[in-house]
Structures are given as structure tokens and as C-alpha cells.
Motif scaffolding. Structure first.
Motif, PDB file in Angstrom:
ATOM      1  N   THR A  20       0.825  -1.196   0.000  1.00 48.71           N
ATOM      2  CA  THR A  20       0.000   0.000   0.000  1.00 48.71           C
ATOM      3  C   THR A  20       0.864   1.253   0.000  1.00 48.71           C
ATOM      4  N   PRO A  21       0.656   2.142  -0.963  1.00 50.93           N
ATOM      5  CA  PRO A  21       1.380   3.423  -0.931  1.00 50.93           C
ATOM      6  C   PRO A  21       1.032   4.204   0.334  1.00 50.93           C
ATOM      7  N   ASP A  22       1.729   5.265   0.533  1.00 50.25           N
ATOM      8  CA  ASP A  22       1.505   6.086   1.730  1.00 50.25           C
ATOM      9  C   ASP A  22       0.262   6.945   1.533  1.00 50.25           C
ATOM     10  N   TRP A  23      -0.900   6.292   1.638  1.00 52.07           N
ATOM     11  CA  TRP A  23      -2.160   6.967   1.404  1.00 52.07           C
ATOM     12  C   TRP A  23      -2.735   7.496   2.714  1.00 52.07           C
ATOM     13  N   THR A  24      -3.154   8.739   2.695  1.00 58.98           N
ATOM     14  CA  THR A  24      -3.932   9.288   3.804  1.00 58.98           C
ATOM     15  C   THR A  24      -5.233   9.788   3.193  1.00 58.98           C
TER      16      THR A  24
END
Length: 461
Positions: A391-395
Motif C-alpha cells: 500500500t502506498p503512503d495513502w492518507t
């Protein structure tokens, strides 16, 4: 289908032979020793799905002409006698989770027919209903052996009120069915492009003969004995890419049978190729409904609507009470994000979503509607541990709508790869991520009270 509708259906049956409905007092779908009952269940569903003739018209508005039914707890005369959970030495349909028989069908039938299982066990006499949709591409075939009971490649059909192996004439019926379906698809496409139906074209009164060199913008037409003759060589067909053709075919099937839904793989293709699709109102309505049926909220498609008419179309085209419980949850969560709390409360009451068969879905949906921040809804949308996906660094909470759409497309690409490589995989983590992203996207939109009223009127009707 409601219990009273099942009872009404049973009471309207006449005669001894019913190709499109099967009556069972008890219905064991497995046994402690042997495979006979399991094989009988698989044969019953396959034969029903392969029945291409339409059911008779009983004038019951809740029936769908493309559905076939197995009524459990009803004797051969159509009398309600009830069934039971406890069958010594056997597994009763009442005694298993609805996913168990559906998984069995997915393991043994290709293509897997659309099946819904309903239990009416709140009051005696207990009843069950299996709804089988006649398949668009028969024959449904046995794809693996089961002891001596089933052989790979077997095809079963209904003959009166019995199942039997398909014969040569049955395969000819399948061929004829496909030819007629292809003809309908082609003529439907012509009607959409031309903008008028074929009969109207043939019935045109006065047709003026025009030579091609007279006007480059005119297609020559001359009167013929059976109607206008069009010089078809001058018509340049519109080239549609494969994903557009697939969506148009799906929508055509949906128009004829509102229970039709695209496959999960096709849905992800549509998510990933929106730039190639003609997303008219009907297409968007179909895609929203297919999203619910494949475990997603569908707010990706709602976001692309110029008005919410397609969403209303999807809701009005859905028999909400007959939806699988999980599918109702996704519809409920979408409305919880988009609509008002009162609308969601009415949905929960209308579907009986707080009873035990929904596994607490009613409280989940109500909590989504009560909280004004997306974070509160996310706790109900599934795990965010992706299956082997870095998972990418998603916020998600800080993203705008365009960024959320990019996240959804990234997840769709991964989901599509997973199900192609492992069709039996259950990527719940990835779906959880997508559900979270679509939840945030839905909170970026606002429906308004007037739309709430129209949704609630659908419950009333």
C-alpha cells in the motif's frame, strides 16, 4: 421476495408439471455419507439455469420471467407444509449459511448461474426459496467429477418437473437461443444508432430517391417492395473498442432483465477504462447497481453523474428486499454517505436490516448516517490490510476527489490482477481499501432533500 409472495406463488401453481419451479417438502443439500444429495442439488440448479423457455404468465407482479424457483416447505400440490432445520443424516438448506450452497455451485458449475437463497424461519411453518436466473449463455455445464454422481461436461435440463441429461435436440435449442439473442442485440444496436425502430423505418410513406453525388451528407435510399432499401455500403460503422462493446452488451441484458449484473473482472475493466466508455444515464445506473452486487459502494460512478437520475434509476430498478444482505449493506452505506439520516432509517426498516440474517448490518449503516465525519463510517467498511499489496503512503482523509479516484483506479488494477490469477481468491483487504476510498468520495457529494424524498417514495411503492 416476501414470505407472503412465496405463499401466493405456491397457491397459484396448477397442474403437476412445472418446468420453471420445483416444489420440495424438505431439501437436503448434503449428507453425512455419500454425495447423492449434493449432486442432486447441483443438478437441480444447473437444469433450472438451462431452461430457456419463459415461465407462464400468472399475473403476479413480483415474478421475473427469466427467474426459476425452488420452493422448500411446499408439497407437490402447492400446499404450505413447512420444512425443518434438523434432518437426520443430512444437511438441511435451513441449517447452513447461504454462502455454503453458493460456494458449492461455484465449484461445480461453469458458467456459475446467479442464485439467491432466502430463508423464512421467523415463524412456522418454515420455508426456503432458491431463485435461479436463466443463464444468458447456456448451457451451464458440470465442470468436475463428484464420485459417481457427476461427470465433467454433463449438461442437465428440466423436462416437465424432472431433470434429465441434455439430448441432441436440447443442444439445437441452445444454438437457436444464442442466434435469437444475437439478432436482438444487433437490432437493438441499430435502433439506438438510427434513433427509430426498424418497423418505423419500413413504414415510411414517401421516400425520395437521391443520388450520392447530389449531396455528400445524404445516404441514398430507394423504395423497395418490403420497405426502404438503404445503400449500406455508404454507411461507415462506428468502431467501438472491446470494453465499450462489453458494457453495451451488459446494459442490453440489464434492460431485458434488471437482475443482470456484470462480472467482477468486467466491473474492474469499466473502472479502469472510463475514458473509453459512453457513460450515459442508463450505463451509469447499471454500473452503480453492479458495484453493489460485486461488493462496492459505487460512489465512483455517482461522482461521474451530472445529475443523480442514474442513481435513482438504479435504486428504482432494484428489488431491494430480495438483495443479498451484503449487497444491501453497500447500498445502505452509499445512502448513509450521500443522503439524510431519515432516508437510511427508512431503508433499514424497509429491508428488516436489523434482524439476525443481516448480521448487524442495520446498526452499521445507521452509524454511518449518524456520524458527520467519514472516519466514523470507515470502522465499518472492512479491514485495510491489503492482501500482499504494498500500500502506498495513502492518507485518504486529506485527499480531494480527483486523488481518491486515482486511488480507486490503482486498487481496481490490483484487484483485477488478483482475480485473474486466482479466481477463487477473496482479496478482502484490497476491497476494504477500495470501500474506504469510495466512502470518502461519497462524503464529497451531497444529494439534497428532494432526492431523499424520491428515494423514500421507492420504498413506499
Amino acid at each position: 421476495m416476501l414470505r407472503e409472495e412465496v405463499e401466493q406463488l405456491a397457491g397459484n401453481l396448477t397442474g403437476d408439471e412445472h418446468t420453471w419451479v420445483d416444489l420440495k417438502h424438505h431439501y437436503p443439500i448434503n449428507e453425512d455419507r455419500g454425495n447423492e444429495k449434493k449432486a442432486d442439488f447441483i443438478k437441480d440448479v444447473a437444469a433450472m439455469a438451462n431452461t430457456v423457455s419463459l415461465q407462464p404468465d400468472y399475473g403476479l407482479r413480483f415474478l421475473n420471467e427469466d427467474e426459476r424457483y425452488i420452493l422448500v416447505g411446499v408439497d407437490d400440490s402447492g400446499d404450505i407444509v413447512g420444512t425443518t432445520e434438523q434432518l437426520s443424516g443430512y444437511t438441511s438448506l435451513l441449517d447452513v449459511d447461504t454462502s455454503t450452497p453458493q460456494n458449492t455451485l461455484a465449484d461445480y458449475l461453469t458458467p456459475t448461474p446467479d442464485v439467491e437463497i432466502h430463508k423464512y424461519d421467523d415463524t412456522e411453518p418454515y420455508l426456503c426459496l432458491i431463485v435461479i436466473e436463466a443463464h444468458d449463455s447456456p448451457p451451464v455445464t458440470i465442470n468436475r467429477e463428484l464420485g459417481s454422481e457427476l461427470s465433467r461436461g454433463d449438461v442437465y435440463i428440466r423436462d416437465g418437473d424432472r431433470n434429465r441429461p441434455a439430448r441432441r435436440e436440447d443442444y439445437l435449442d441452445f444454438v437457436q437461443f444464442h442466434l435469437e439473442k444475437e439478432r436482438d442485440y444487433i437490432t437493438d444496436g441499430i435502433e439506438q444508432v438510427v434513433g427509430m425502430n426498424i418497423d418505423y423505418l419500413r413504414d415510411l410513406g414517401q421516400v425520395r430517391e437521391v443520388e450520392a453525388e447530389d449531396d455528400d451528407n445524404v445516404i441514398p435510399v430507394s423504395p423497395g417492395e418490403d420497405g426502404p432499401d438503404i445503400q449500406s455500403s455508404l454507411i461507415n460503422p462506428i468502431e467501438l473498442d472491446s470494453v465499450s462493446r462489453e458494457l453495451n452488451a451488459d446494459v442490453t441484458k440489464w434492460r431485458r432483465r434488471n437482475r443482470h449484473s456484470c462480472s467482477e473482472e468486467s466491473l474492474y475493466d469499466y473502472y479502469l477504462n472510463t475514458g473509453q466508455l459512453d457513460l450515459a444515464e442508463e450505463q451509469l445506473a447499471f454500473l452503480v447497481q453492479s458495484s453493489w452486487n460485486n461488493g462496492h459502494l459505487g460512489s465512483f460512478w455517482v461522482w461521474k453523474m451530472e445529475s443523480k437520475e442514474p442513481l435513482l434509476h438504479a435504486i428504482e430498478n432494484t428489488n431491494i428486499r430480495s438483495m443479498e444482505s451484503n449487497h444491501t449493506l453497500y447500498l445502505g452505506q452509499l445512502l448513509a454517505c450521500l443522503g439524510s439520516e431519515s432516508t437510511v432509517e427508512q431503508l433499514v426498516d424497509y429491508t428488516g436490516m436489523n434482524n439476525h440474517s443481516y448480521r448487524g448490518h442495520g446498526s452499521i449503516v445507521l452509524r454511518c448516517a449518524e456520524e458527520s465525519e467519514p472516519d466514523h463510517a470507515l470502522r465499518a467498511t472492512g479491514t485495510t490490510t491489503a492482501d500482499g499489496f504494498e500500500t502506498p503512503d495513502w492518507t485518504l482523509s486529506t485527499m480531494n476527489s480527483e486523488e481518491l479516484i486515482e486511488v480507486i483506479e490503482t486498487i481496481c488494477s490490483e484487484l483485477r490482477s488478483v482475480i485473474i490469477e486466482s479466481p477463487e481468491a477473496s482479496p478482502s483487504g484490497l476491497k476494504g481499501w477500495m470501500r474506504n476510498a469510495e466512502t470518502y468520495l461519497a462524503y464529497h457529494d451531497d444529494m439534497g432533500d428532494d432526492l431523499d424524498e424520491r428515494i423514500r417514495s421507492n420504498f413506499d411503492s
